[in-house]
Design a protein around this motif. Structure first.
Motif, short mmCIF file in Angstrom:
data_model
loop_
_atom_site.label_atom_id
_atom_site.label_comp_id
_atom_site.label_asym_id
_atom_site.label_seq_id
_atom_site.Cartn_x
_atom_site.Cartn_y
_atom_site.Cartn_z
N THR A 208 0.82 -1.21 0.00
CA THR A 208 0.00 0.00 0.00
C THR A 208 0.86 1.26 0.00
N THR A 209 2.16 1.09 -0.05
CA THR A 209 3.09 2.22 -0.13
C THR A 209 4.11 1.96 -1.23
N VAL A 210 4.71 3.02 -1.71
CA VAL A 210 5.71 2.91 -2.77
C VAL A 210 7.04 3.46 -2.26
N SER A 211 8.10 2.72 -2.46
CA SER A 211 9.44 3.15 -2.06
C SER A 211 10.37 3.05 -3.27
N TRP A 212 11.58 3.56 -3.08
CA TRP A 212 12.57 3.44 -4.16
C TRP A 212 12.89 1.98 -4.45
N LEU A 269 -2.89 1.31 -5.61
CA LEU A 269 -3.04 1.68 -7.02
C LEU A 269 -1.85 2.47 -7.51
N LEU A 270 -1.30 3.31 -6.65
CA LEU A 270 -0.09 4.07 -7.00
C LEU A 270 1.08 3.13 -7.24
N LEU A 271 1.17 2.09 -6.42
CA LEU A 271 2.22 1.09 -6.61
C LEU A 271 2.04 0.34 -7.92
N VAL A 272 0.80 -0.01 -8.25
CA VAL A 272 0.53 -0.70 -9.52
C VAL A 272 0.93 0.17 -10.70
N ALA A 273 0.54 1.45 -10.66
CA ALA A 273 0.88 2.37 -11.75
C ALA A 273 2.39 2.51 -11.90
N THR A 274 3.08 2.63 -10.78
CA THR A 274 4.53 2.72 -10.81
C THR A 274 5.16 1.48 -11.42
N ASN A 275 4.65 0.31 -11.02
CA ASN A 275 5.20 -0.94 -11.52
C ASN A 275 4.97 -1.11 -13.02
N VAL A 311 9.64 6.06 -24.74
CA VAL A 311 10.54 6.26 -23.60
C VAL A 311 10.28 7.62 -22.96
N GLY A 312 10.06 8.65 -23.79
CA GLY A 312 9.77 9.97 -23.26
C GLY A 312 8.49 9.99 -22.44
N ILE A 313 7.45 9.31 -22.95
CA ILE A 313 6.17 9.26 -22.24
C ILE A 313 6.31 8.50 -20.92
N TRP A 314 6.98 7.33 -20.96
CA TRP A 314 7.15 6.54 -19.73
C TRP A 314 7.95 7.31 -18.69
N LEU A 315 9.00 8.03 -19.13
CA LEU A 315 9.80 8.80 -18.19
C LEU A 315 8.99 9.95 -17.58
N LEU A 316 8.17 10.60 -18.41
CA LEU A 316 7.33 11.69 -17.91
C LEU A 316 6.33 11.16 -16.89
N LEU A 317 5.69 10.02 -17.21
CA LEU A 317 4.73 9.44 -16.27
C LEU A 317 5.40 9.01 -14.99
N LEU A 318 6.62 8.48 -15.09
CA LEU A 318 7.36 8.07 -13.90
C LEU A 318 7.69 9.28 -13.04
N ALA A 319 8.06 10.39 -13.68
CA ALA A 319 8.36 11.61 -12.93
C ALA A 319 7.12 12.11 -12.19
N LEU A 321 4.60 10.29 -11.20
CA LEU A 321 4.32 9.36 -10.11
C LEU A 321 5.26 9.57 -8.93
N ILE A 322 6.53 9.89 -9.21
CA ILE A 322 7.47 10.15 -8.12
C ILE A 322 7.01 11.35 -7.30
N VAL A 323 6.49 12.38 -7.99
CA VAL A 323 5.96 13.55 -7.28
C VAL A 323 4.77 13.13 -6.40
N LEU A 324 3.89 12.30 -6.97
CA LEU A 324 2.73 11.83 -6.19
C LEU A 324 3.16 10.97 -5.01
N ILE A 325 4.22 10.19 -5.20
CA ILE A 325 4.74 9.36 -4.11
C ILE A 325 5.23 10.23 -2.95
N TYR A 326 5.96 11.29 -3.29
CA TYR A 326 6.46 12.20 -2.25
C TYR A 326 5.30 12.90 -1.54
#
Length: 331
Positions: A208-212, A269-275, A311-319, A321-326
């Motif tokens: 239920t949480t996302v870590s590095w 759900l945030l963890l699923v999206a990140t994965n 790759v650009g889209i995946w990197l943008l989405l990952l960025a 999600l990292i903001v949402l994780i913080y």
């Protein structure tokens, strides 16, 4: 040494042209037979790493010849054993990709993008098994759900479609992914509504949480899945690595939604999206690093643009999600 047998069916008068192929010196053995007065079959024994180049040479020369066909057969063993490489052959082999051919990879991976009764049944069974394992906090049962690996195929085929710029395969992969995830969500929600879900169980709480560490795990999972496919490993062995990043957290998300715990479900759900993002990002980059390209230059140019865009889209989405994780961690 991994070997392949190429069975080439073509007109009798064209068999001598095989001697002139640029990579004919990499052939370990050749056997010719006449099928009838018009057609012959030529069998070539080659290393798996040289198969793609040989197939490209054959298609470039005989694609428009009537009756031409190539059948690719994996070779478990052969006697006598092939001789060790000499310096020239070893130098040529060093330039060849250390993987099976593009055609083998495409045939194996694209099969996972098909929506069939078996696929639907596997998703349902894996979801139920994963949910039971999560509710019992039983890692052995959770691993059993991963071995079924229903979500492995659609994600790997999406990575391959992106690398090759194959729009049709990409759409099929997205459809299969959406179908599999929707089925898993619905069935896990039903189970969450029926059974009492203990959010404090380690198997549920940890998802239920996302870590590095979760991000690194998902990136490693996508890379491992592609490397295993390109080496021809059995899907049962590679499914566990990818499934660990996809199915269990999605089952947790459904269980928590079904039980009415929407706050914890949001973290899952945030963890699923990140994965999903990390698996596809690392999978695409690994396919590209393996030198997987379309045969024709104009297809390769289109694939290069599709790869850069993806790759650009995946990197943008990952960025994002990292903001949402913080933000979630700050709350």
């Amino acid at each position: 040494m991994s070997l392949r047998l190429l069975e080439i069916i073509l007109p009798v008068e064209s068999t001598s042209s095989i001697d002139d192929l640029p990579r004919s010196d990499t052939v370990l053995g050749r056997w010719d037979d006449r099928l009838n007065d018009e057609q012959a079959i030529v069998r070539l024994l080659v290393k798996a790493s040289n198969t793609e180049a040989m197939l490209d040479d054959l298609e470039g020369r005989f694609a428009h010849v009537s009756g031409f066909r190539v059948i690719l057969i994996p070779v478990e063993a052969t006697l006598p054993r092939p001789a060790s490489d000499d310096d020239a052959t070893a130098s040529q082999a060093a330039k060849s990709p250390e993987r099976i051919s593009r055609e083998e990879i495409y045939a194996d991976v694209s099969e996972g993008a098909r929506i069939s009764r078996t696929f639907v049944a596997q998703v349902i069974i894996a979801t139920v098994v994963a949910a039971v394992g999560l509710m019992r906090n039983d890692n052995a049962v959770i691993i059993a759900a991963m071995v079924i690996a229903p979500l492995l195929g659609p994600n790997m085929s999406l990575c391959l479609a992106t690398t090759l710029g194959d729009t049709r395969l990409a759409l099929e992969s997205l459809k299969a992914n959406a179908t599999g995830l929707s089925i898993a969500l619905v069935f896990s929600m039903v189970l969450g509504a029926v059974f009492v879900i203990d959010v404090d169980l380690p198997s549920i709480q940890s998802r239920t949480t996302v870590s590095w560490g979760d991000i690194l795990l998902a990136l490693a999972s996508g890379c491992a899945g592609v490397l295993a496919f390109t080496s021809g490993a059995p899907s049962a062995l590679i499914g566990v690595m990818v499934a660990v990043a996809l199915l269990p957290p999605f089952a947790v998300c459904g269980l928590l939604i079904g039980s009415g715990d929407f706050v914890a479900a949001r973290g899952a759900l945030l963890l699923v999206a990140t994965n999903v993002i990390c698996v596809n990002l690392s999978g695409v980059l690994t396919f590209a690093a393996q030198g997987l390209r379309p045969r024709q230059w104009w297809e390769a140019e289109r694939a290069k643009k599709a790869l850069q865009l993806a790759v650009g889209i995946w990197l943008l989405l990952l960025a994002v999600l990292i903001v949402l994780i913080y933000q979630a961690a700050a709350e």
